[in-house]
Design a protein around this motif. Structure first.
Motif: not given
Length: 254
Positions: A60-89
């Motif tokens: 994530v370092a240095g980017v202006d935009v993140v297109v989040h296409c990764a997904t999870d079919y086993l109930g961890r979709e929100a977990q992936l997003a939280r990790t990404l949001i924290e890194a983006a901050r």
């Protein structure tokens, strides 16, 4: 081996998947330098895992935009997003583009509920964001119907779909990546709304099989929501590639 990370404007998570790779191709065709985050080892990929956080800060370092296409079919979709949001901050707050599904607020399916929860996470993150809901992909609809098409009699639910091609969705997501944050963007749907029976007939014809197709009413809250059209976007037939065109391409490519 992880390649050296250079400054680029756009990161695509899940960039080696069907949708992610189409987004990467679209952006690169527009002259953009794109960084790809994936758990898979591949050329020009930054290895990282949104489930554990490994490698995500670097990606994530240095980017202006993140297109989040990764997904999870086993109930961890929100977990992936939280990790990404924290890194983006930590990375200074890039524009986050998230692809969701039409009907996540109307169809009581577990995966849909997870996508809806994740939408709220992006909206409440305090970061610039765009949420793009799309209807079901051609490939998913084909997979759902292909197995049944091997039977002499094909039972299908009495519901309709509005399948859309990943390349059409990629075009819309690439546009968001190059534009200002839009919050909740208008829904994006395929060019046609077809019954499951019509779609099953198309799959059977594409595989040169003659089958009797029998529409059935399926009980349950989820199928009732589908029957009511909760997953459709009739006012947004924005895709261009039809389901039959998609099937014909697959036949041409073997």
């Amino acid at each position: 081996m992880t390649p050296e990370v250079v400054d680029v404007r756009i990161l695509v998570t899940g960039g080696t998947g069907a949708l992610g790779s189409a987004v990467v191709a679209r952006l690169r065709a527009a002259g953009e330098e794109v960084r790809v985050l994936s758990r898979r080892a591949a050329p020009d990929v930054v290895r990282g895992d949104l489930r554990t956080g490994r490698g995500v800060d670097t990606a994530v370092a240095g980017v202006d935009v993140v297109v989040h296409c990764a997904t999870d079919y086993l109930g961890r979709e929100a977990q992936l997003a939280r990790t990404l949001i924290e890194a983006a901050r930590w990375a200074g707050g890039p524009h986050l583009v998230y692809v969701s599904i039409v009907g996540v607020d109307r169809v009581p399916l577990g995966y849909y509920r997870a996508k809806h929860e994740t939408e709220h996470l992006f909206a409440a993150s305090g970061l610039p964001y765009t949420i793009q809901r799309a209807t079901q992909f051609h490939g998913l609809v084909r997979t759902l119907l292909a197995g049944a098409s091997r039977l002499p009699v094909v039972p299908v639910p009495r519901i309709s779909f509005q399948p859309v091609d990943v390349r059409d969705v990629a075009r819309r997501l690439a546009g968001h990546a190059l534009d200002d944050p839009a919050g909740r963007a208008p829904d994006f749907g395929g060019p046609e709304i077809l019954s499951a029976a019509e779609l099953a007939q198309a799959v059977a014809e594409a595989s040169a099989r003659r089958r009797r197709i029998v529409p059935l009413k399926v009980p349950g809250e989820t199928f009732r929501a589908y029957a009511d059209g909760g997953h459709l976007a009739p006012g947004h037939r924005d895709g261009e590639i039809t389901f039959r065109e998609y099937l014909a391409e697959r036949a041409d490519h073997g």
